[in-house]
Every structure is written in C-alpha cells, then in structure tokens.
Design a protein around this motif. Structure first.
Motif, short mmCIF file in Angstrom:
data_model
loop_
_atom_site.label_atom_id
_atom_site.label_comp_id
_atom_site.label_asym_id
_atom_site.label_seq_id
_atom_site.Cartn_x
_atom_site.Cartn_y
_atom_site.Cartn_z
N ALA A 143 -12.24 -102.82 83.45
CA ALA A 143 -12.66 -104.02 84.50
C ALA A 143 -11.59 -105.03 84.31
N ALA A 144 -11.18 -105.59 83.00
CA ALA A 144 -10.12 -106.53 83.16
C ALA A 144 -8.90 -106.04 83.69
N PHE A 145 -8.60 -104.94 83.45
CA PHE A 145 -7.01 -104.40 84.12
C PHE A 145 -7.38 -104.17 85.58
N ILE A 146 -8.52 -103.81 86.12
CA ILE A 146 -8.75 -103.84 87.60
C ILE A 146 -8.55 -105.15 88.14
N VAL A 147 -8.95 -106.25 87.70
CA VAL A 147 -8.83 -107.49 88.04
C VAL A 147 -7.20 -108.16 88.10
N LEU A 148 -6.61 -107.71 87.14
CA LEU A 148 -5.11 -108.11 86.95
C LEU A 148 -4.41 -107.26 87.84
N LEU A 149 -4.74 -105.84 88.16
CA LEU A 149 -3.82 -105.28 88.93
C LEU A 149 -4.06 -105.53 90.25
N PHE A 150 -5.32 -105.70 90.76
CA PHE A 150 -5.77 -106.21 92.08
C PHE A 150 -4.93 -107.62 92.28
N LEU A 151 -5.04 -108.37 91.67
CA LEU A 151 -4.31 -109.90 92.02
C LEU A 151 -2.76 -109.70 91.81
N ALA A 152 -2.40 -108.85 91.04
CA ALA A 152 -0.93 -108.56 91.02
C ALA A 152 -0.24 -108.03 92.22
N THR A 153 -1.27 -107.26 92.84
CA THR A 153 -0.75 -106.47 93.93
C THR A 153 -1.18 -107.33 95.24
N LEU A 154 -1.89 -108.03 95.04
CA LEU A 154 -2.12 -109.14 96.32
C LEU A 154 -1.00 -109.66 97.11
N THR A 199 -15.08 -109.07 100.70
CA THR A 199 -15.97 -110.17 99.98
C THR A 199 -16.88 -109.45 99.02
N ALA A 200 -17.50 -108.53 99.55
CA ALA A 200 -18.59 -107.82 98.82
C ALA A 200 -17.90 -106.92 97.60
N LEU A 201 -16.69 -106.45 98.08
CA LEU A 201 -16.06 -105.70 96.78
C LEU A 201 -15.52 -106.65 95.68
N MET A 202 -15.15 -107.89 95.92
CA MET A 202 -14.64 -108.73 95.16
C MET A 202 -15.67 -109.37 94.45
N LEU A 203 -16.92 -109.43 94.91
CA LEU A 203 -17.90 -110.15 94.40
C LEU A 203 -18.61 -109.14 93.52
N GLY A 204 -18.49 -107.73 93.86
CA GLY A 204 -18.86 -106.57 92.96
C GLY A 204 -17.94 -106.55 91.51
N LEU A 205 -16.71 -106.82 91.69
CA LEU A 205 -15.86 -106.61 90.63
C LEU A 205 -15.99 -107.84 89.63
N GLN A 206 -16.27 -109.18 90.20
CA GLN A 206 -16.38 -110.25 89.23
C GLN A 206 -18.00 -110.08 88.56
N TYR A 207 -18.95 -109.56 89.38
CA TYR A 207 -20.27 -109.45 88.70
C TYR A 207 -20.12 -108.24 87.61
N ALA A 208 -19.24 -107.40 87.69
CA ALA A 208 -19.06 -106.14 86.81
C ALA A 208 -18.43 -107.05 85.40
N VAL A 209 -17.32 -107.60 85.50
CA VAL A 209 -16.62 -108.34 84.61
C VAL A 209 -17.80 -109.34 83.80
N ILE A 210 -18.43 -109.99 84.47
CA ILE A 210 -19.26 -111.03 83.96
C ILE A 210 -20.42 -110.17 82.95
N ALA A 231 -13.03 -115.50 93.09
CA ALA A 231 -13.85 -116.44 93.56
C ALA A 231 -13.57 -117.20 94.59
N LEU A 232 -12.33 -117.67 94.57
CA LEU A 232 -11.73 -118.70 95.58
C LEU A 232 -11.48 -117.79 97.17
N LEU A 233 -11.20 -116.65 96.75
CA LEU A 233 -11.02 -115.60 97.99
C LEU A 233 -12.23 -115.37 98.65
N CYS A 234 -13.11 -115.23 97.88
CA CYS A 234 -14.75 -115.07 98.42
C CYS A 234 -15.01 -116.19 99.27
N VAL A 235 -14.89 -117.49 98.66
CA VAL A 235 -15.26 -118.68 99.30
C VAL A 235 -14.47 -118.82 100.67
#
Length: 590
Positions: A233-244, A259-270, A305-309
C-alpha cells in the motif's frame, strides 16, 4: 428459602427473548395500522431501542453486572434513539404520504442505519473501558482489545445465526420430502422468525467466555495477514504521487471517480498501519529500511488528502451542497484528519509512538460528529436545502433551471420548508417564476410529476428524435401522437423520458412480438418500453427486461439492431433477442 440468582447467560437469553417479542410486536402494530412516513417519528427510535438495547446489554453482560450493563445499554441506545427521532421527524414531508416507497427514502433509511451502527461500534469500547476502570481515562490498549473483541463477536453472531437457519432449512426440507410440512410452516411464521433469530444472536454472544481464546487467535491471524500488505500500500501511494506531476491533475478530474479511489487508498493505508502497530506492544514485522519506506508514505499521505479536499471543493463550488456532498465532506474530513495525524506520528522519533492517543481522540470526534449529523447541528438535509436556495437567490442558477424536485423529494421536511419559503418570496429577480414553480412542486405527489413543468416537444420534434429500425420502415404517426399525448397529460414517466429529453436520437425497434401481424414499438433506452397498437390506439403495455446489466445506455442494443441482429423468441408474448442480449416482455398490468 434460597434466593434465586439469574446467571449472566440466563439474563442474556432473557434479553434476547424480550428483543424478539418487542420486534414482533412492532411488526404486528405496523401491519394492523399501516405505515406512513410520518410514523418514523416514533418507529425509528422504537426500533433503535429494540435492536440496540438488548444487543448492547448482552455485549456488556458477559463481563459486567446486570445493573451496570442495563444502565449503560439504556444510555447508549437512548442517545441513539434520540437521533432516530430527529431522523424520523426530518424525513416527514407533510404532503406526500406515499414517499416512503421512493428510492431516496430507502437510501436515507439505510444510511441512518449504517451510521447508527458505526456510532454504536465506536462508543461501545469506551463504555467497556469506563465500566472496567470507573474513571474517564481511556487506555488505548484496552480500547483496541475491546474493539476487536466486539467486531469478532458481532461477526460470530451473523455466522452462528446463518448456520442456525441453514440447519432449520435442512430440517424443514427433509420432512417436506416425507410430506410433513409442519416444520416448514412453523419455521416460516413471523412469530418464530423474530423469536428464533433474536435468541440465536443472544446464544452466540453468551458463548463468548467458552471461545474467548479462539477469538484472540483469529484476531492475531487477521492482523498478521493484513500487516504484510502495508509495504505494498505504501508503494502504491508513492508511485501514484510520483506519477502525478507527469500526467497532470486534469486527467485525475476527468475520471469522475478519482476522489473515491484516493480516499480508498488512504483508508487502506490507515487500516493496514493499525494492523501493524496494533496497541504498540507487538514486535515490528519489518526491517528498519521497510519501516523508513512506510514512514515516507505516511508523511506523503496528506497530499492525497489535499487532492480530495480540492476535488470536493470544486464540485461544491459548481453545484452547491447536496446530501451526498455533505456525507462526502464528512468522509474526506475524517480521512484527512487521519492522514495529518499519521503524518505527524511518522515524523517523530520512534515507531509511531503517538498513534494510540491520536486514534482515541479521532474516535471520540467521529462519535460526536456522527451524532450531530442526526441533530439540527449538522443535518445534511438542512445544509443542502440552505445551499441550494442560496444558489437560486444569488442568481447562480436561473429560476427556470432550478431543481425544485430535489427539494421536494430528496430533502424531507427541510426541502418542503424551503419550498414554502419560496412560495412567499418577493422583491427578487424572477420572483413570480420561483413562486409558481415552488407551488407546483409542493402539489406533486410523485417525483415523475415534476417533469410536467418541463417543455413538451411537438410531434414533429418527437418524430425527428426517433431512429426507427429496421431501416426504411415508415413510422406510424399515431404512435408519435400517442406519446405526445402522454406528455401533454403530464404523464411524464420514465418510459418516455428519452424521447422527451431530446439529448440524443432514440433508437426504436419495430417488431411483431405477439404474432398478430402488426409490429410493436420498443424504445431502446432504459427501461425499454414496449408500445402496442390496440385498435387504432397505441398503448404502453410494459417493458423488456434484458439479461445484461450493461444495456442501460442502449448502445450495444442499437448497434446490434442496426446490423439486423435481432429475432423474436416464441412465447405467448414473444421474447426478444438483440445481439447477445435476451429480454422478456414485462406487461404493465402484471
């Protein structure tokens, strides 16, 4: 004379029996008097008490005295019953007694039930901690143990009751084979269903002391399995942010689901971070390098989180607040809070030492916020009504384009109250239009009636919107006249919606379904209305129910129809095949 003492298990079974009788009584009461949405004012709190009161008592009684369990069960279920009363009151629309049949009402009821369950699940460990220590200081280790115990015990109730009913089904089925239907008749009576189900749940909870070690083992296994997924999950977060930065944000917004996908990813990490940390006493399963990698991902989490907001703020700025956006804002707010808290924990020395305190504080905030949602403080219906009215009165949306139907049928009492205020409005641009349309909306008893306020296309416009198949077939103008007449009569139903909206051409298939020598007309837009000529009059006789979910837009159907890939399947009213899709005629009067 020896004093009769009720054991913990006996008191739990009694609570289950009382619950079954109360639920049965409520069912019989509703059946005898009928149901109106205004009844939710008292039925919602009564059902809340009936479901959560005995269940909370049983969850507490396994460890605490009968008196303590009864007091805390009454307090918890009583508070939730008050929010249920507000929910019931706010649902009442005062002028549409049949509204409870609508999808909006059903969705609201499910949301309320889910939110109440979330509140109950969050508040129960705090009650257990308070009873155990008799002081308002909550140990995260204890809260963690209690939360997992409650979750697994609740899951066990579902499993136990499911197997119980499966066995009863086998019992009844075996005797039916022998032509003995007594048991099947008994097990399907509502009296037996209510009492047996409530008792089976109570029995499942009462057996906890015998299976406590098994629950701990299951918990350890589940957490260990989840923990191994955190590096991924941590790798997905960093890879996504690096690609953005290379893909840009516009692609993100164009998806409509980012938004729903990014929320789901954050929830999974938490969730996975908590599975690793648990109560902070377990040895860490990762090397120092992997822990550093996870820390970086947690520190980067607030960016998501800021992108979702940002995305949610764009939608609210464009279209104002709605019930869905209020709930989305609550979800985004909590996920953002968790992201900020976990980021703060990650930048400190040690392995997330402050996680326990942060989780406890946020859990209390979740309880307070969700309770406030079903009070005047944070009522989504009131917030949505106020926002939409503000958009109308400030000119952000024209009076002719404003969605009065949304107020009337989606926002309960708050929406009706807002429409009544609009009826009295003066000294406002387009005041006369606003008043007339607000009055018309209030007079409607069904949601489809709102569409009668919209423009009715001419017969020539309707004809121009129809692509009739097979190609070269001349359209019967009597059909166009019949559809036009339905619209003029205010009979705006979802069967003719596509022909009326005029957003794009509508495919219509002419095919003889009943072998009478005259074709029926099938509108190839959901819900695939079927019109038949009876005498000299075209009438709506039903709709075709196809066997594929992806036919809702009609594109695949129209393409197959254009390729002459269709046939009737013999029946009294023949079935229809278009390409790989098969459908059955569902008659209007059946």
């Amino acid at each position: 004379m020896s004093r009769f003492i009720v054991t913990a298990r006996q008191s739990m079974l009694i609570a289950g029996l009382i619950q079954g009788f109360v639920m049965l009584g409520l069912h019989e009461w509703i059946k005898s008097k009928g149901f109106d949405v205004s009844d939710l004012l008292y039925l919602a709190p009564l059902y809340t008490l009936a479901v959560l009161g005995p269940l909370t008592f049983n969850f507490l009684r396994a460890e605490f005295s009968g008196r303590q369990s009864f007091i805390y069960a009454s307090l918890i279920s009583g508070v939730l019953a008050l929010t249920a009363a507000w929910f019931g009151w706010s649902c009442e629309t005062q002028t549409a007694p049949q509204l409870y049949q609508s999808a909006n009402y059903i969705a609201g009821l499910w949301i309320f039930s889910f939110v109440s369950a979330v509140i109950w699940f969050h508040i129960l460990p705090f009650a257990q901690s308070r009873l155990r220590r008799s002081e308002p200081v909550f140990s995260y280790s204890g809260l963690f143990e209690d939360a997992w115990r409650n979750l697994l015990l609740l899951a066990n109730c579902f499993v136990f009751s499911g197997i119980f009913w499966a066995l009863l089904g086998l019992w009844a089925g075996l005797f039916e084979v022998l032509k003995i239907e007594f048991f099947s008749d008994l097990f399907t009576t509502r009296y037996f269903v209510y009492l047996a189900t409530a008792m089976s749940v109570s029995v499942a909870v009462s057996l906890e002391d015998k299976e406590a070690s098994a629950l701990v083992t299951i918990r350890r296994y589940l957490l260990a399995v989840q923990a191994r997924l955190l590096p991924l999950a941590a790798f997905i977060v960093l890879l996504f942010l690096a690609t953005l930065p290379f893909s840009g944000l516009q692609r993100l917004w164009d998806t409509g689901s980012a938004t729903a996908l990014m929320l789901g990813l954050q929830y999974a990490v938490i969730i996975l971070t908590n599975a690793v940390w648990q109560d902070g006493k377990q040895p860490l399963p990762f090397s120092s390098l992997t822990r550093s990698f996870i820390r970086i991902a947690l520190i980067a989490l607030p960016v998501l989180a800021l992108l979702c907001v940002w995305a949610l703020n764009l939608r609210i700025g464009q279209y104002g607040w709605t019930i869905d956006r209020v709930w989305a804002a609550i979800l985004v707010a909590f996920i953002s809070l968790y992201a900020a808290a976990y980021c703060a924990a990650a930048v400190r020395s040690g392995w997330l030492q402050s996680l326990g305190r942060l989780n406890t504080a946020i859990a209390l905030l979740v309880i307070a916020t969700l309770l406030a949602v079903h009070t005047p403080l944070l009522d989504p219906q009131r917030i949505s009504a106020s926002s939409q009215i503000s958009r109308l009165l400030t000119g952000k949306v024209a009076a002719s384009d404003f969605d009065y139907e949304y107020l009337r049928f989606n926002l309960g009492r708050a929406g009706v109250t807002a429409l009544r205020e609009l009826e009295k409005i003066e000294h406002q641009a387009e005041a006369e239009t606003i008043r007339s349309k607000a009055t018309a909306a209030l007079n409607m008893q069904s949601q489809s009636g709102m569409q009668a306020l919209q423009h009715v296309p001419s017969q020539q416009e309707i004809t121009a919107r129809i692509n009739l198949y097979p190609k070269g077939t001349a359209i019967d103008l009597a059909f166009v006249e019949a559809v036009h007449q339905r619209m003029q009569d205010g009979n705006y139903d979802y069967y003719s919606r596509a022909l009326r909206d005029g957003k794009e051409p509508v495919a219509v298939l002419a095919v003889d379904l009943n072998k009478d020598g005259a074709p029926e007309y099938i509108v190839l837009k959901e819900p695939f209305a079927v019109f038949s000529k009876q005498g000299q009059q075209w009438r709506l006789i039903g709709n075709i129910g196809f066997n594929h979910n992806d036919t809702t837009h009609g594109k695949a159907l129209e393409q197959a129809t254009a390729n002459a890939d269709f046939a009737v399947v013999p029946r009294q009213w023949s079935d229809l095949r278009i390409g790989g899709f098969e459908g059955k005629l569902q008659l209007e009067n059946q």
